[in-house]
Write a protein that holds these residues in place. Structure first.
Motif, PDB file in Angstrom:
ATOM      1  N   PHE A  73       0.848  -1.201   0.000  1.00 55.82           N
ATOM      2  CA  PHE A  73       0.000   0.000   0.000  1.00 55.82           C
ATOM      3  C   PHE A  73       0.877   1.241   0.000  1.00 55.82           C
ATOM      4  O   PHE A  73       1.957   1.258   0.601  1.00 55.82           O
ATOM      5  CB  PHE A  73      -0.897   0.037   1.229  1.00 55.82           C
ATOM      6  CG  PHE A  73      -1.975  -1.011   1.284  1.00 55.82           C
ATOM      7  CD1 PHE A  73      -2.032  -2.062   0.372  1.00 55.82           C
ATOM      8  CD2 PHE A  73      -2.956  -0.937   2.262  1.00 55.82           C
ATOM      9  CE1 PHE A  73      -3.023  -3.014   0.431  1.00 55.82           C
ATOM     10  CE2 PHE A  73      -3.964  -1.879   2.338  1.00 55.82           C
ATOM     11  CZ  PHE A  73      -3.991  -2.923   1.420  1.00 55.82           C
ATOM     12  N   THR A  74       0.376   2.298  -0.641  1.00 57.57           N
ATOM     13  CA  THR A  74       1.072   3.585  -0.661  1.00 57.57           C
ATOM     14  C   THR A  74       0.080   4.705  -0.360  1.00 57.57           C
ATOM     15  O   THR A  74      -0.945   4.826  -1.041  1.00 57.57           O
ATOM     16  CB  THR A  74       1.725   3.847  -2.019  1.00 57.57           C
ATOM     17  OG1 THR A  74       2.643   2.789  -2.323  1.00 57.57           O
ATOM     18  CG2 THR A  74       2.491   5.166  -2.005  1.00 57.57           C
ATOM     19  N   ILE A  75       0.402   5.495   0.655  1.00 55.69           N
ATOM     20  CA  ILE A  75      -0.420   6.652   0.986  1.00 55.69           C
ATOM     21  C   ILE A  75       0.189   7.889   0.335  1.00 55.69           C
ATOM     22  O   ILE A  75       1.407   8.030   0.266  1.00 55.69           O
ATOM     23  CB  ILE A  75      -0.527   6.828   2.520  1.00 55.69           C
ATOM     24  CG1 ILE A  75      -1.578   7.900   2.863  1.00 55.69           C
ATOM     25  CG2 ILE A  75       0.816   7.129   3.155  1.00 55.69           C
ATOM     26  CD1 ILE A  75      -1.892   7.963   4.359  1.00 55.69           C
ATOM     27  N   SER A  76      -0.680   8.766  -0.155  1.00 55.00           N
ATOM     28  CA  SER A  76      -0.201  10.009  -0.755  1.00 55.00           C
ATOM     29  C   SER A  76      -1.287  11.071  -0.610  1.00 55.00           C
ATOM     30  O   SER A  76      -2.430  10.759  -0.259  1.00 55.00           O
ATOM     31  CB  SER A  76       0.163   9.815  -2.229  1.00 55.00           C
ATOM     32  OG  SER A  76      -0.981   9.436  -2.981  1.00 55.00           O
ATOM     33  N   ARG A  77      -0.904  12.311  -0.879  1.00 53.71           N
ATOM     34  CA  ARG A  77      -1.861  13.397  -0.781  1.00 53.71           C
ATOM     35  C   ARG A  77      -1.611  14.415  -1.878  1.00 53.71           C
ATOM     36  O   ARG A  77      -0.483  14.580  -2.329  1.00 53.71           O
ATOM     37  CB  ARG A  77      -1.773  14.066   0.592  1.00 53.71           C
ATOM     38  CG  ARG A  77      -0.437  14.737   0.878  1.00 53.71           C
ATOM     39  CD  ARG A  77      -0.340  15.163   2.346  1.00 53.71           C
ATOM     40  NE  ARG A  77      -1.379  16.104   2.700  1.00 53.71           N
ATOM     41  CZ  ARG A  77      -1.785  16.323   3.947  1.00 53.71           C
ATOM     42  NH1 ARG A  77      -1.241  15.651   4.951  1.00 53.71           N
ATOM     43  NH2 ARG A  77      -2.740  17.198   4.193  1.00 53.71           N
ATOM     44  N   ASP A  78      -2.680  15.071  -2.299  1.00 54.50           N
ATOM     45  CA  ASP A  78      -2.587  16.146  -3.271  1.00 54.50           C
ATOM     46  C   ASP A  78      -3.219  17.373  -2.618  1.00 54.50           C
ATOM     47  O   ASP A  78      -4.451  17.494  -2.570  1.00 54.50           O
ATOM     48  CB  ASP A  78      -3.321  15.774  -4.558  1.00 54.50           C
ATOM     49  CG  ASP A  78      -3.137  16.808  -5.664  1.00 54.50           C
ATOM     50  OD1 ASP A  78      -2.874  17.985  -5.349  1.00 54.50           O
ATOM     51  OD2 ASP A  78      -3.282  16.448  -6.828  1.00 54.50           O
TER      52      ASP A  78
END
Length: 125
Positions: A69-74
């Motif tokens: 899993f990879t968490i990211s934000r924009d």
């Protein structure tokens, strides 16, 4: 009032991928540390991943999802993401996003102030 709305859940076969999104409104998204949690039937709500609000970004991943899993934000879109690859049946749960002002990536549900309603992820074997 801060509002969080998750989307992107669904039914997928084991080994497949999904990307969850969490749209945030009513606050300054860039100032929130964000987290993903999940809860399976009859079980407690567990941390999945977290990402800090900015500056020197910090991350947290549960051992069970690290590497998959990879968490990211924009921050321009006020949106948090969770890319989930190599899904397993044990990943089946309702997934929630959560927010808290500032702070490092936090793994505990009691550290978060705002919650979404959740989105169901079901992984079939």
């Amino acid at each position: 009032q801060v509002q969080l709305v998750e989307s992107g859940g669904g039914l997928v076969q084991a080994g497949g991928s999904l990307r969850l999104s969490c749209a945030v409104s009513g606050g300054t998204f860039s100032r929130y540390t964000m987290g993903w949690f999940r809860q399976a039937p009859g079980k407690e709500r567990d941390s999945v991943a977290a990402i800090s609000w900015g500056g020197s970004t910090t991350y947290y991943y549960a051992d069970s999802v690290r590497g998959r899993f990879t968490i990211s934000r924009d921050n321009a879109k006020n949106t948090l993401y969770l890319q989930m690859n190599s899904l397993k049946p044990e990943d089946t749960a309702v997934y929630y996003c959560a927010a808290r002002p500032y702070g490092a990536a936090a793994p505990h549900h009691y550290e978060y102030d705002y919650w979404g309603q959740g989105t169901q992820v079901t992984v079939s074997s």
